[in-house]
Design a protein around this motif. Sequence first.
Motif, short mmCIF file in Angstrom:
data_model
loop_
_atom_site.label_atom_id
_atom_site.label_comp_id
_atom_site.label_asym_id
_atom_site.label_seq_id
_atom_site.Cartn_x
_atom_site.Cartn_y
_atom_site.Cartn_z
N UNK A 1 0.18 -5.36 7.10
CA UNK A 1 1.13 -6.07 6.23
C UNK A 1 2.49 -6.18 6.92
N UNK A 2 3.15 -7.30 6.79
CA UNK A 2 4.46 -7.44 7.40
C UNK A 2 5.53 -6.79 6.51
N UNK A 3 6.75 -6.70 7.06
CA UNK A 3 7.81 -5.97 6.35
C UNK A 3 8.12 -6.55 4.96
N UNK A 4 8.31 -7.86 4.84
CA UNK A 4 8.61 -8.40 3.50
C UNK A 4 7.52 -8.08 2.47
N UNK A 5 6.26 -8.13 2.91
CA UNK A 5 5.15 -7.83 1.98
C UNK A 5 5.20 -6.37 1.55
N UNK A 6 5.43 -5.49 2.54
CA UNK A 6 5.53 -4.06 2.21
C UNK A 6 6.69 -3.81 1.25
N UNK A 7 7.80 -4.51 1.50
CA UNK A 7 8.97 -4.31 0.62
C UNK A 7 8.64 -4.76 -0.80
N UNK A 8 7.95 -5.90 -0.92
CA UNK A 8 7.59 -6.39 -2.27
C UNK A 8 6.70 -5.37 -2.98
N UNK A 9 5.72 -4.85 -2.25
CA UNK A 9 4.83 -3.84 -2.85
C UNK A 9 5.63 -2.60 -3.25
N UNK A 10 6.49 -2.16 -2.34
CA UNK A 10 7.28 -0.95 -2.63
C UNK A 10 8.20 -1.17 -3.82
N UNK A 11 8.77 -2.37 -3.89
CA UNK A 11 9.68 -2.66 -5.01
C UNK A 11 8.95 -2.61 -6.35
N UNK A 12 7.63 -2.79 -6.30
CA UNK A 12 6.84 -2.69 -7.53
C UNK A 12 6.32 -1.28 -7.77
N UNK A 13 6.84 -0.33 -7.01
CA UNK A 13 6.51 1.08 -7.28
C UNK A 13 5.43 1.65 -6.39
N UNK A 14 5.01 0.92 -5.37
CA UNK A 14 3.94 1.40 -4.50
C UNK A 14 4.53 2.29 -3.40
N UNK A 15 4.44 3.60 -3.58
CA UNK A 15 5.02 4.53 -2.59
C UNK A 15 4.26 4.45 -1.27
N UNK A 16 2.99 4.10 -1.32
CA UNK A 16 2.20 3.99 -0.08
C UNK A 16 2.73 2.86 0.80
N UNK A 17 3.33 1.85 0.16
CA UNK A 17 3.90 0.75 0.94
C UNK A 17 5.27 1.13 1.50
N UNK A 18 5.94 2.06 0.85
CA UNK A 18 7.27 2.48 1.28
C UNK A 18 7.20 3.37 2.52
N UNK A 19 6.14 4.18 2.58
CA UNK A 19 6.04 5.17 3.66
C UNK A 19 6.08 4.52 5.06
N UNK A 20 5.29 3.48 5.35
CA UNK A 20 5.38 2.90 6.69
C UNK A 20 6.74 2.28 6.98
N UNK A 21 7.43 1.85 5.95
CA UNK A 21 8.79 1.31 6.17
C UNK A 21 9.75 2.43 6.54
N UNK A 22 9.59 3.56 5.87
CA UNK A 22 10.43 4.72 6.21
C UNK A 22 10.14 5.14 7.66
#
Lengths: 186, 267
Positions: A1-22
């Motif tokens: 997943x690219x960064x914008x997609x991960x951010x969208x998922x994370x913004x919806x509460x998906x902590x699993x999407x936030x971890x790779x961004x961190x």
Amino acid sequence: MDEPTLIRHAANGDTAAWEPLVLAHQNAVFRLSYLLLGDPDDAEDIAQETFLRAWKYLKRFDVTRPLRPWLLSIASNLASNRRRSAGRYFAALTRAFRDEPASANIEENSSQQMQANDLWKAVQTMSLADQQIVYLRYFLDLSVAETAEVLQVAEGTVKSRLGRALEKLRNIIQQDFPVLVEGPEA
Amino acid sequence: MNEMEFENKLRSIANGMEYPRTPDIAGSVTTRLHTTTRPRFNSKALTWSLTIILVLCSSLMLIPPARAAILEFIQIGVVRIFPQPVTPTIEPILTATPVAQLPTTATSSSLSESLLPILSQMAGKTTLTDAQTKVEFPILLPSYPSDLGQPDYVYVQDADGSMVILVWLDSQQPDEVRLSLHFIPSNSWVINKMGPKVIQETHVNKQRAIWAEGPYPLILWNGNVEFTRLIEGHVLIWADGVITYRLETDLSLEEAVKIAESLKPIQ
């Protein structure tokens, strides 16, 4: 997943999407915090707090923009507040009770590293605003555009501030760390 | 060297910077996100939060085991001391650094190289006279030991109320701190000490006081700042009216009490 997609998922509460961004940005955030505070424990605190704050306000973030400058902006603000807080005093006082300085695990045996540390010392004598811009441009190697995003100013403002900061830094180096500009590369 | 050459030189030198290894920020953040449900205190919410805690505690007091747990802390002014590891009634504050991973400390008054620059640069540095004009409470100075004199550093910090910090350096070894004294007004900083090694009740001017020796995690928070550190120093804490006093020193309890009882307004 690219960064914008991960951010969208994370913004919806998906902590699993936030971890790779961190993971992708933790180095830059930790390093900027360390440069501003000079203590790895403080830097870790600030880095964690940065990602927690960013998570909290992720819904407001414009996903068309790069994430890193925004994170560095949060980290820079938090670190600046920490520098000026009483908490900083307590932390410093506590470090005073340690056997070894906090940075003792860093080997300081290469001349390149000694030069880098001298440069850091020189920058540390500057105002906080000057330090921020120097760290972003030269230590973290951000572009003028990225630096402008972090500092939330126009690119022209970055250039003028940088010009003034460099002039001050040059004077400090010439006065207190002349060896930095007298080497073979000078 | 023109500006471009100077910039290239700076970039080249800065590239040689060695940073401490980046800790597992992602793991810690994920853990905190999974465990965090309680919002952080802010200063305005604190009063309400404390009220709610008090009401909750009143109810729980009816239950003997809960009562025992609730009573297992000692409150002096804004400082709360938990003789045992975290009790179930007060949630541990979210710490950026897990207690188990806190750096170890040594009992010594000697300063690391990093403290003196911070003392010089810390916000709120001022003079004693100026500090007194900034706070409503009287700043008191120890008249014991007689050679102590005036503090070497004076700070007034905005901590949702003006907190005053006085620091005396050792005149024989000016890179070492002899003692520090904090004046913490109520409703500013809230300080928790979790399980100090030694806790002793004592008195300062017939007022109840607490003597704590490390190691123990010290947790401070207000609306903006929250952190945890491991302390191994000796601290005498007492309160007088709305001010909590915190005297940190390497001296004995008896000496610390003498100093505390010698406090007098600025002449």
